[in-house]
Design an enzyme around this catalytic site. Structure first.
Site, PDB file in Angstrom:
ATOM      1  N   GLY A  10     -26.432 -19.575 -13.785  1.00 64.86           N
ATOM      2  CA  GLY A  10     -26.222 -20.992 -13.480  1.00 64.86           C
ATOM      3  C   GLY A  10     -25.268 -21.148 -12.304  1.00 64.86           C
ATOM      4  O   GLY A  10     -24.339 -20.359 -12.153  1.00 64.86           O
ATOM      5  N   THR A 125     -18.486 -18.243 -14.508  1.00 68.27           N
ATOM      6  CA  THR A 125     -19.173 -19.118 -15.463  1.00 68.27           C
ATOM      7  C   THR A 125     -18.281 -20.297 -15.814  1.00 68.27           C
ATOM      8  O   THR A 125     -17.083 -20.122 -16.042  1.00 68.27           O
ATOM      9  CB  THR A 125     -19.606 -18.412 -16.767  1.00 68.27           C
ATOM     10  OG1 THR A 125     -19.954 -19.426 -17.731  1.00 68.27           O
ATOM     11  CG2 THR A 125     -18.526 -17.547 -17.393  1.00 68.27           C
ATOM     12  N   ASP A 127     -18.459 -21.645 -18.485  1.00 69.14           N
ATOM     13  CA  ASP A 127     -18.234 -21.535 -19.937  1.00 69.14           C
ATOM     14  C   ASP A 127     -16.955 -20.765 -20.297  1.00 69.14           C
ATOM     15  O   ASP A 127     -16.508 -20.825 -21.444  1.00 69.14           O
ATOM     16  CB  ASP A 127     -19.423 -20.830 -20.601  1.00 69.14           C
ATOM     17  CG  ASP A 127     -20.711 -21.615 -20.457  1.00 69.14           C
ATOM     18  OD1 ASP A 127     -20.629 -22.837 -20.225  1.00 69.14           O
ATOM     19  OD2 ASP A 127     -21.791 -21.015 -20.574  1.00 69.14           O
ATOM     20  N   ARG A 171     -22.784 -22.604 -24.830  1.00 66.79           N
ATOM     21  CA  ARG A 171     -23.859 -22.100 -25.680  1.00 66.79           C
ATOM     22  C   ARG A 171     -23.305 -21.391 -26.921  1.00 66.79           C
ATOM     23  O   ARG A 171     -23.620 -21.739 -28.044  1.00 66.79           O
ATOM     24  CB  ARG A 171     -24.674 -21.133 -24.820  1.00 66.79           C
ATOM     25  CG  ARG A 171     -25.805 -20.453 -25.466  1.00 66.79           C
ATOM     26  CD  ARG A 171     -26.478 -19.572 -24.449  1.00 66.79           C
ATOM     27  NE  ARG A 171     -27.233 -20.362 -23.490  1.00 66.79           N
ATOM     28  CZ  ARG A 171     -28.430 -20.893 -23.752  1.00 66.79           C
ATOM     29  NH1 ARG A 171     -29.000 -20.703 -24.916  1.00 66.79           N
ATOM     30  NH2 ARG A 171     -29.050 -21.584 -22.845  1.00 66.79           N
ATOM     31  N   GLN A 273     -21.387 -31.260 -15.046  1.00 69.71           N
ATOM     32  CA  GLN A 273     -20.211 -30.391 -15.223  1.00 69.71           C
ATOM     33  C   GLN A 273     -20.172 -29.229 -14.241  1.00 69.71           C
ATOM     34  O   GLN A 273     -19.134 -28.624 -14.019  1.00 69.71           O
ATOM     35  CB  GLN A 273     -20.216 -29.792 -16.642  1.00 69.71           C
ATOM     36  CG  GLN A 273     -20.024 -30.811 -17.720  1.00 69.71           C
ATOM     37  CD  GLN A 273     -20.528 -30.306 -19.067  1.00 69.71           C
ATOM     38  OE1 GLN A 273     -19.770 -29.783 -19.855  1.00 69.71           O
ATOM     39  NE2 GLN A 273     -21.811 -30.459 -19.330  1.00 69.71           N
TER      40      GLN A 273
HETATM   41  O1  F6P Z   1     -24.181 -20.415 -18.169  1.00 63.18           O
HETATM   42  C1  F6P Z   1     -23.578 -21.646 -18.134  1.00 63.18           C
HETATM   43  C2  F6P Z   1     -24.381 -22.704 -18.733  1.00 63.18           C
HETATM   44  O2  F6P Z   1     -23.765 -23.786 -18.174  1.00 63.18           O
HETATM   45  C3  F6P Z   1     -24.478 -22.840 -20.265  1.00 63.18           C
HETATM   46  O3  F6P Z   1     -23.392 -23.455 -20.881  1.00 63.18           O
HETATM   47  C4  F6P Z   1     -25.724 -23.644 -20.431  1.00 63.18           C
HETATM   48  O4  F6P Z   1     -26.306 -23.444 -21.699  1.00 63.18           O
HETATM   49  C5  F6P Z   1     -26.592 -23.098 -19.355  1.00 63.18           C
HETATM   50  O5  F6P Z   1     -25.734 -22.696 -18.316  1.00 63.18           O
HETATM   51  C6  F6P Z   1     -27.633 -24.052 -18.841  1.00 63.18           C
HETATM   52  O6  F6P Z   1     -28.260 -23.461 -17.748  1.00 63.18           O
HETATM   53  P1  F6P Z   1     -29.598 -23.968 -17.057  1.00 63.18           P
HETATM   54  O7  F6P Z   1     -29.183 -24.884 -15.988  1.00 63.18           O
HETATM   55  O8  F6P Z   1     -30.231 -22.738 -16.485  1.00 63.18           O
HETATM   56  O9  F6P Z   1     -30.424 -24.618 -18.092  1.00 63.18           O
END
Ligand code: F6P
Length: 341
Positions: A10, A125, A127, A171, A273
């Site tokens: 991401g 990340t 997260d 997640r 975010q």
């Molecule tokens: O890896 C970070 C994150 O923001 C997670 O918290 C979230 O579940 C995921 O990416 C969502 O990613 P995408 O944009 O690929 O759906």
């Protein structure tokens, strides 16, 4: 040296600051050459790269996203993928790679490094769930965005006597929910590490209204009710075996309205975010990680990830970084519980 750089997973505020620091120090101080691989592991897989020099990184420090593009491509889930990556890197005469990513991207980096491709990792990340580093860049920006959203939602919650449920990312780890909830004065914070008791949450909400306030709840996308399961937007698995989470906020708002009789609404912050310009903290952390990553590559120390330990930037084995996720400890959640209800 000829060094490849890629960003995977991401997008995350601060990625460009890392790239800039790597290239600026790598070119100006060490005289290295850089190739920017596009779209994460898809770049080396498809031999998709472009020259990455000082002119390409000018002006990118405050820019969100990544000038290299990103993807969730996993060469290990594609037949012949790893062989293709290795052959392409060899053909491009790449001496080393710097991979900037989270658990998935760095998991691939570790395996490739173990198999003989020299790699330095940089932890990214929003997260903040990567092990072996106190913080990842991007987290501070995400928390500030979520906090500002919570601050703004207080107005409607109070004026309309409603419960407002704010669904944030996270997640498997509730770091964003915990920090944004604490900073924003949330009355309940629900995280994936602790399955929640719906009756107890409803009691907190009622108590909040009894004491003439409105309730603000922050819930991580991966939070689950006791005896229940994660709520999914899409059950299909991506290349790293992840489903797409989402929906717990609305589910909770509906359940609370039914149980408490007070109107409840859900707000999903989603990719907001991860968007926009990084905070000063993230720009500094990302820059320091970039400088440390090029130092490690220059010194020939591979199979490591840059990390923050207190205020020091250190190097830790990629194995330690990817062995397990860094989740919220019980005692940190207990600090937030003081303010529930
Ligand atoms: O890896 C970070 C994150 O923001 C997670 O918290 C979230 O579940 C995921 O990416 C969502 O990613 P995408 O944009 O690929 O759906």
């Amino acid at each position: 040296m000829r060094i490849g750089v890629l960003t995977g997973g991401g997008d995350c505020p601060g990625l460009n600051a890392v790239i800039r620091a790597i290239v600026r120090k790598g070119v100006d101080e060490y005289g290295h050459e850089f190739l920017g691989y596009r779209n994460g592991w898809k770049g080396p897989l498809e031999n998709d790269f472009a020259e990455l020099g000082v002119p390409q990184v000018r002006g990118i420090l405050p820019r969100g996203g990544t000038i290299l593009g990103s993807s969730r491509t996993n060469p290990y889930s594609i037949p012949g993928g790893v062989e293709e990556v290795t052959a392409n890197l060899r053909a491009a005469q790449v001496d080393a790679l710097i991979a900037i990513g989270g658990e998935d991207t760095l998991g691939v980096a570790k395996k490739l490094n173990d198999a003989g491709t020299p790699i330095v990792g940089v932890p990214k990340t929003i997260d903040n769930d990567l092990n072996a580093t106190d913080y990842t860049f991007g987290f501070d920006t995400a928390v500030n965005i979520a906090m500002e959203a919570i601050d703004r939602l207080h107005t409607t919650a109070e004026s309309h006597h409603r419960s407002l449920v704010v669904e944030v990312m996270g997640r498997h780890a509730g770091w964003i929910a915990l920090h944004a909830g604490l900073a924003g004065g949330a009355n309940v914070i629900l995280i994936p590490e602790r399955p929640f008791d719906l009756d107890e949450v409803a009691r907190y909400v009622k108590h909040r209204f009894d004491t003439q306030y409105a309730a603000i709840l922050v819930v991580a996308e991966g939070a689950v009710p006791q005896g229940g399961a994660e709520m999914l937007q899409k059950g299909e698995l991506d290349a790293f075996g992840h489903t797409r989470l989402g929906g717990v906020g609305q589910w909770l708002a509906d359940a609370l309205e039914e149980r408490t009789g007070f109107e409840s609404r859900a707000v999903v912050l989603g990719h907001v975010q991860r968007g926009g310009t990084p905070t000063a903290f993230d720009r500094v952390l990302a820059t320091r990680f970039g400088l440390a990553a090029i130092d490690a590559a220059h010194e020939g120390e591979f199979g490591v990830m840059t990390a923050l330990s207190g205020t020091q930037i250190t190097r830790v084995p990629l194995a330690a970084a990817t062995a397990k996720l860094k989740t919220v400890p019980v005692e940190r959640y207990a600090e937030a519980e003081v303010f529930f209800g």
